[in-house]
Design a protein around this motif. Sequence first.
Motif, PDB file in Angstrom:
ATOM      1  N   VAL A  34      18.761  76.952  44.193  1.00  0.00           N
ATOM      2  CA  VAL A  34      19.474  75.692  43.934  1.00  0.00           C
ATOM      3  C   VAL A  34      20.952  75.958  44.142  1.00  0.00           C
ATOM      4  O   VAL A  34      21.641  76.403  43.220  1.00  0.00           O
ATOM      5  CB  VAL A  34      19.211  75.170  42.508  1.00  0.00           C
ATOM      6  N   PRO A  35      21.466  75.731  45.348  1.00  0.00           N
ATOM      7  CA  PRO A  35      22.861  76.070  45.611  1.00  0.00           C
ATOM      8  C   PRO A  35      23.805  75.392  44.631  1.00  0.00           C
ATOM      9  O   PRO A  35      23.676  74.211  44.328  1.00  0.00           O
ATOM     10  CB  PRO A  35      23.087  75.544  47.030  1.00  0.00           C
ATOM     11  N   TYR A  37      14.889  69.369  39.814  1.00  0.00           N
ATOM     12  CA  TYR A  37      15.322  70.139  38.647  1.00  0.00           C
ATOM     13  C   TYR A  37      16.080  69.216  37.702  1.00  0.00           C
ATOM     14  O   TYR A  37      16.876  68.374  38.145  1.00  0.00           O
ATOM     15  CB  TYR A  37      16.244  71.290  39.064  1.00  0.00           C
ATOM     16  N   THR A  38      15.858  69.370  36.417  1.00  0.00           N
ATOM     17  CA  THR A  38      16.585  68.591  35.417  1.00  0.00           C
ATOM     18  C   THR A  38      17.265  69.535  34.431  1.00  0.00           C
ATOM     19  O   THR A  38      16.829  70.676  34.224  1.00  0.00           O
ATOM     20  CB  THR A  38      15.642  67.644  34.651  1.00  0.00           C
ATOM     21  N   ASN A  39      18.336  69.016  33.840  1.00  0.00           N
ATOM     22  CA  ASN A  39      19.128  69.783  32.860  1.00  0.00           C
ATOM     23  C   ASN A  39      19.736  71.047  33.465  1.00  0.00           C
ATOM     24  O   ASN A  39      19.888  72.057  32.785  1.00  0.00           O
ATOM     25  CB  ASN A  39      18.283  70.144  31.624  1.00  0.00           C
ATOM     26  N   TRP A  40      20.063  70.971  34.739  1.00  0.00           N
ATOM     27  CA  TRP A  40      20.789  72.059  35.390  1.00  0.00           C
ATOM     28  C   TRP A  40      22.201  71.524  35.675  1.00  0.00           C
ATOM     29  O   TRP A  40      22.457  70.913  36.708  1.00  0.00           O
ATOM     30  CB  TRP A  40      20.082  72.493  36.681  1.00  0.00           C
ATOM     31  N   TYR A  41      23.078  71.756  34.753  1.00  0.00           N
ATOM     32  CA  TYR A  41      24.398  71.125  34.773  1.00  0.00           C
ATOM     33  C   TYR A  41      25.437  71.990  35.482  1.00  0.00           C
ATOM     34  O   TYR A  41      25.368  73.222  35.461  1.00  0.00           O
ATOM     35  CB  TYR A  41      24.893  70.855  33.347  1.00  0.00           C
ATOM     36  N   SER A  65      20.761  66.548  37.141  1.00  0.00           N
ATOM     37  CA  SER A  65      19.593  66.297  37.983  1.00  0.00           C
ATOM     38  C   SER A  65      19.873  66.775  39.398  1.00  0.00           C
ATOM     39  O   SER A  65      20.851  66.367  40.019  1.00  0.00           O
ATOM     40  CB  SER A  65      19.275  64.800  37.990  1.00  0.00           C
ATOM     41  N   ILE A  66      19.011  67.659  39.912  1.00  0.00           N
ATOM     42  CA  ILE A  66      19.168  68.206  41.253  1.00  0.00           C
ATOM     43  C   ILE A  66      17.852  68.046  42.006  1.00  0.00           C
ATOM     44  O   ILE A  66      16.790  68.462  41.532  1.00  0.00           O
ATOM     45  CB  ILE A  66      19.562  69.696  41.216  1.00  0.00           C
TER      46      ILE A  66
END
Length: 363
Positions: A131-132, A341-345, A314-315
């Motif tokens: 996840v860049p 992906y969630t909760n990847w801030y 959110s990604i």
Amino acid sequence: MKKTSISAVLTGILLGLPMAAGAAYPTYPTYQTAAMNGQQMYMPAVNNPAVMGNGGVSYGNVAAAQPTRITGALPRVGSSQTTAGRQYYQPADYDRLADSGLYVGLSVAYTASLMGAMSSDYTGEEDAYTVPGAFQSADFESDTMIPLQVSVGAALNNDVRVDFSYLRYSGLSYPKTVQTADGAGGFVEAQVDGGAITTNTAMLNVYYNIDTFTGYLAGGALRPYIGAGVGISLNTISDYVVYDNTFYSVMDPAYAPAGKLTGISDIYAYHNGGTSEQLAFMLEGGLTTELQGGIKLDFFIRYANLGKVKNSGSIVLSQIEWLGDGAGGEYEAPYDSVFHYTNWYESGRLGMVDAGIRLRLQF
């Protein structure tokens, strides 16, 4: 007979003048009369009498100080020699720069220094390299930033004024390149598109004129002040895409069965933007001068800390997968893999130093 009547009239007038004059003289409660040679005299009651001959009483002569007429400007208030070199305004200067009543203001500034950087909060997550993102700190980028501020306030007294202000920043963005993890403990460069950042801030500000301590400047034409404010900032970052064209090997194709994942490449990570409410504050120092018509100008330097800008966490990720052909080679899969992906801030704190000018119309 006519001579006798005329003489009587003249005698009456002459005798009546002293009595009339005495009656016309104002009598004050702090004055008393003293008999001297049969005449009434008004003397100050506070004088000590001295007894003289012929039964008369004499009072010491008290000469009243006569004012001296002067012309020209009034002297400066206070003394610069008795107060450690402290200077004071002449009345005209002091009144001209005095703050009083309600005012509205409009300021424009230039952001001379931008502080803060974006970083990810998911560095330690499993498979985070797919996840860049800015796993290493990535400084913000900006074009010419011209923050605008509108304020409405009032002077509480000649030294203190309070106002509510709306402050907006734009022209700021997520960095154009970031360092993303390569899955082997290192980092590779990835390209970023989008990620514009805007902030809208409401603050309560207090300003204090410090010329009492610094003295007048430029003959009283400039008045120094300091200020501080606190409020709420709405920081918004738009959606952005991070693209990493690196090829990541998952398995040696020489040992991979047919159809087995051997590598991934061309990763697109679509980061959803977000808006966050943050506590903000500012510190300001400047000089005030005045134009005609009750218009004042503030020349200021301001530091503003607007809290964090943060995405929604959110990604959506899209990547090309490579599969083993069972003969030691690999080929591109006929589909693109998509993950959510969630909760990847990702977030970063915003700080600015601005130099600007504020126009205030005072009522």
